[in-house]
Design a protein around this motif. Structure first.
Motif, PDB file in Angstrom:
ATOM      1  N   SER A 106       0.828  -1.211   0.000  1.00 14.33           N
ATOM      2  CA  SER A 106       0.000   0.000   0.000  1.00 14.33           C
ATOM      3  C   SER A 106       0.862   1.261   0.000  1.00 14.33           C
ATOM      4  CB  SER A 106      -0.930   0.004   1.217  1.00 14.33           C
ATOM      5  OG  SER A 106      -0.186  -0.084   2.420  1.00 14.33           O
ATOM      6  N   CYS A 107       2.000   1.211   0.687  1.00 14.33           N
ATOM      7  CA  CYS A 107       2.903   2.372   0.721  1.00 14.33           C
ATOM      8  C   CYS A 107       3.594   2.558  -0.625  1.00 14.33           C
ATOM      9  CB  CYS A 107       3.938   2.201   1.827  1.00 14.33           C
ATOM     10  SG  CYS A 107       3.252   2.278   3.504  1.00 14.33           S
ATOM     11  N   LEU A 108       3.985   1.444  -1.237  1.00 13.05           N
ATOM     12  CA  LEU A 108       4.630   1.536  -2.548  1.00 13.05           C
ATOM     13  C   LEU A 108       3.652   2.049  -3.596  1.00 13.05           C
ATOM     14  CD1 LEU A 108       6.753  -1.759  -2.623  1.00 13.05           C
ATOM     15  CD2 LEU A 108       7.424   0.532  -1.876  1.00 13.05           C
ATOM     16  N   GLU A 109       2.422   1.584  -3.524  1.00 10.48           N
ATOM     17  CA  GLU A 109       1.406   2.053  -4.470  1.00 10.48           C
ATOM     18  C   GLU A 109       1.104   3.534  -4.279  1.00 10.48           C
ATOM     19  OE1 GLU A 109      -1.866  -0.551  -3.767  1.00 10.48           O
ATOM     20  OE2 GLU A 109      -1.097  -2.144  -5.091  1.00 10.48           O
ATOM     21  N   ALA A 110       1.258   4.009  -3.034  1.00 10.94           N
ATOM     22  CA  ALA A 110       1.031   5.431  -2.750  1.00 10.94           C
ATOM     23  C   ALA A 110       2.253   6.276  -3.094  1.00 10.94           C
ATOM     24  CB  ALA A 110       0.665   5.615  -1.283  1.00 10.94           C
ATOM     25  N   GLY A 111       3.350   5.617  -3.490  1.00  6.98           N
ATOM     26  CA  GLY A 111       4.561   6.352  -3.856  1.00  6.98           C
ATOM     27  C   GLY A 111       5.341   6.868  -2.671  1.00  6.98           C
ATOM     28  N   ILE A 112       5.214   6.211  -1.520  1.00  6.00           N
ATOM     29  CA  ILE A 112       5.940   6.633  -0.320  1.00  6.00           C
ATOM     30  C   ILE A 112       7.268   5.883  -0.271  1.00  6.00           C
ATOM     31  CG2 ILE A 112       5.914   6.696   2.197  1.00  6.00           C
ATOM     32  CD1 ILE A 112       2.902   6.902   2.092  1.00  6.00           C
ATOM     33  N   TYR A 113       8.344   6.616  -0.542  1.00  7.12           N
ATOM     34  CA  TYR A 113       9.666   5.996  -0.600  1.00  7.12           C
ATOM     35  C   TYR A 113      10.693   6.675   0.298  1.00  7.12           C
ATOM     36  CZ  TYR A 113       7.697   4.029  -4.903  1.00  7.12           C
ATOM     37  OH  TYR A 113       6.901   3.388  -5.820  1.00  7.12           O
ATOM     38  N   THR A 114      10.433   7.915   0.705  1.00 10.81           N
ATOM     39  CA  THR A 114      11.430   8.657   1.478  1.00 10.81           C
ATOM     40  C   THR A 114      10.859   9.129   2.807  1.00 10.81           C
ATOM     41  OG1 THR A 114      10.839  10.800   0.497  1.00 10.81           O
ATOM     42  CG2 THR A 114      12.503   9.466  -0.649  1.00 10.81           C
ATOM     43  N   LEU A 115      11.754   9.421   3.724  1.00  8.47           N
ATOM     44  CA  LEU A 115      11.346   9.860   5.055  1.00  8.47           C
ATOM     45  C   LEU A 115      10.615  11.198   4.995  1.00  8.47           C
ATOM     46  CD1 LEU A 115      11.440   9.262   8.074  1.00  8.47           C
ATOM     47  CD2 LEU A 115      13.667  10.394   8.173  1.00  8.47           C
ATOM     48  N   GLY A 116      11.031  12.060   4.085  1.00  7.66           N
ATOM     49  CA  GLY A 116      10.407  13.372   3.980  1.00  7.66           C
ATOM     50  C   GLY A 116       8.940  13.325   3.606  1.00  7.66           C
ATOM     51  N   GLN A 117       8.505  12.213   3.017  1.00  4.19           N
ATOM     52  CA  GLN A 117       7.105  12.086   2.610  1.00  4.19           C
ATOM     53  C   GLN A 117       6.180  11.780   3.782  1.00  4.19           C
ATOM     54  OE1 GLN A 117       8.338   9.235  -0.666  1.00  4.19           O
ATOM     55  NE2 GLN A 117       6.671  10.289  -1.722  1.00  4.19           N
ATOM     56  N   VAL A 118       6.746  11.354   4.896  1.00  6.95           N
ATOM     57  CA  VAL A 118       5.917  11.037   6.067  1.00  6.95           C
ATOM     58  C   VAL A 118       6.315  11.894   7.267  1.00  6.95           C
ATOM     59  CG1 VAL A 118       5.496   8.673   5.312  1.00  6.95           C
ATOM     60  CG2 VAL A 118       7.481   9.157   6.750  1.00  6.95           C
ATOM     61  N   TRP A 119       7.057  12.960   7.006  1.00  6.32           N
ATOM     62  CA  TRP A 119       7.598  13.773   8.094  1.00  6.32           C
ATOM     63  C   TRP A 119       7.200  15.229   7.917  1.00  6.32           C
ATOM     64  CZ3 TRP A 119       9.752  10.871  11.790  1.00  6.32           C
ATOM     65  CH2 TRP A 119      10.389  11.509  12.864  1.00  6.32           C
ATOM     66  N   THR A 120       7.046  15.928   9.022  1.00  5.17           N
ATOM     67  CA  THR A 120       6.754  17.361   9.008  1.00  5.17           C
ATOM     68  C   THR A 120       7.766  18.070   9.901  1.00  5.17           C
ATOM     69  OG1 THR A 120       5.278  17.344  10.944  1.00  5.17           O
ATOM     70  CG2 THR A 120       4.298  16.799   8.803  1.00  5.17           C
ATOM     71  N   ASP A 121       7.664  19.378   9.992  1.00  5.84           N
ATOM     72  CA  ASP A 121       8.566  20.140  10.858  1.00  5.84           C
ATOM     73  C   ASP A 121       8.377  19.784  12.326  1.00  5.84           C
ATOM     74  OD1 ASP A 121       9.605  21.423   8.678  1.00  5.84           O
ATOM     75  OD2 ASP A 121       8.303  23.181   8.846  1.00  5.84           O
ATOM     76  N   GLN A 122       7.207  19.253  12.649  1.00  5.13           N
ATOM     77  CA  GLN A 122       6.922  18.880  14.038  1.00  5.13           C
ATOM     78  C   GLN A 122       7.214  17.409  14.324  1.00  5.13           C
ATOM     79  OE1 GLN A 122       4.582  20.824  12.190  1.00  5.13           O
ATOM     80  NE2 GLN A 122       5.663  22.556  13.117  1.00  5.13           N
ATOM     81  N   GLY A 123       7.658  16.679  13.311  1.00  3.11           N
ATOM     82  CA  GLY A 123       7.938  15.262  13.502  1.00  3.11           C
ATOM     83  C   GLY A 123       7.133  14.414  12.532  1.00  3.11           C
ATOM     84  N   MET A 124       6.912  13.178  12.916  1.00  5.27           N
ATOM     85  CA  MET A 124       6.176  12.244  12.070  1.00  5.27           C
ATOM     86  C   MET A 124       4.760  12.751  11.814  1.00  5.27           C
ATOM     87  SD  MET A 124       6.594   9.125  10.704  1.00  5.27           S
ATOM     88  CE  MET A 124       5.600   7.755  10.079  1.00  5.27           C
ATOM     89  N   ALA A 125       4.360  12.721  10.548  1.00  4.92           N
ATOM     90  CA  ALA A 125       2.983  13.105  10.214  1.00  4.92           C
ATOM     91  C   ALA A 125       2.015  12.151  10.900  1.00  4.92           C
ATOM     92  CB  ALA A 125       2.791  13.071   8.703  1.00  4.92           C
TER      93      ALA A 125
END
Length: 273
Positions: A106-125
């Motif tokens: 499901s993550c690969l299909e969503a194109g989630i490959y890097t840490l920056g895609q699940v991270w914000t300035d406040q930490g983990m999204a």
């Protein structure tokens, strides 16, 4: 005047090849060749720094070894030791024990490959945010917590900020023009910051603090002394300013702007009468 650092220029040209891979498409031959080399379900750009799933052959590939060395050398040059937004999320030893986890489909299909895609300035999204934006199913709740725990451990729980290095900034830009130059400047910027010019400090020690405009004039003299160990002398700078004032005075007389010229230069003229 400084000559080009050929080692950094070569490194910049190699980074260009990696950048090209970042924006290659699945149908392109380059993409398919790297997929064959890496033998992974991840896009090549996100697998260069990762471990292959149960296969030892790729590590013996000289091209792969070379590309990994280029990335390592670039990070070493700019002192990029922390996690960044382009840090590979899957099969990455920096995020152990997450590297042992099979990337969820499901993550690969969503194109989630890097840490920056699940991270914000406040930490983990938040998981709710990922569900809404990337359609991550509830079944990935435990995967979500594994990612957060691994990232926090790698960041030593000290902060929630990912490091956006100068090289990463260039990688994130899609425009193709002048890419080698951009990478070269990115590699040089930390070096320049660690080795600041001391010439202006020496000038201000011998005289007084000078304005930016005066410093610009002084820089013209520095170019004439680029082989010397010492900066230009104050009398040289004073003579250069005087010559500039004389030229501007002639232009002012020609253009009928003498009054404006005097308002700008009056203090200098009075001090040098």
């Amino acid at each position: 005047m400084a000559l080009l650092d050929m080692q950094l220029y070569y490194l910049a040209s190699q980074l260009l090849q990696v950048w090209t891979l970042r924006y290659s498409d699945k149908e392109e031959a380059l993409y398919q060749l790297w997929q064959e080399v890496l033998q992974t379900e991840l896009p090549p750009i996100h697998a260069l720094e990762t471990t292959s799933p149960g296969c030892s052959k790729p590590i013996n590939n000289p091209i792969l070894i070379s590309q990994r060395y280029i990335l390592t050398l670039a990070n070493h040059t700019i002192k990029a030791e922390n996690l960044g937004p382009l840090t590979p999320l899957w099969r990455n030893k920096k995020l152990a024990p997450l590297d042992k986890l099979i990337p969820p489909k499901s993550c690969l299909e969503a194109g989630i490959y890097t840490l920056g895609q699940v991270w914000t300035d406040q930490g983990m999204a938040s998981f709710a945010h990922l569900k809404e934006t990337d359609s991550i199913p509830n079944s990935q709740w435990f995967t979500y917590h594994k990612i957060r725990k691994a990232a926090q451990r790698s960041l030593n729980f000290r902060n929630t900020q990912l490091t956006v290095s100068s090289v990463v900034e260039v990688f994130k830009q899609e425009q193709t023009g002048h890419k080698i130059t951009m990478f070269y400047r990115a590699l040089m910027s930390p070096i320049i910051q660690r080795s600041p010019l001391k010439v202006r400090d020496r000038w201000e020690t011998d005289t007084e603090q000078i304005t930016d405009d005066q410093w610009d004039q002084a820089c013209k003299l520095i170019a004439q002394h680029w082989k010397d160990r010492s900066p230009p002398t104050y009398p040289e700078w004073e003579k250069s300013i005087q010559e500039t004032q004389a030229v501007e005075h002639m232009l002012a007389r020609k253009n009928g702007t003498v009054k404006q010229h005097l308002s700008i230069w009056q203090l200098w003229i009075l001090e040098n009468v």
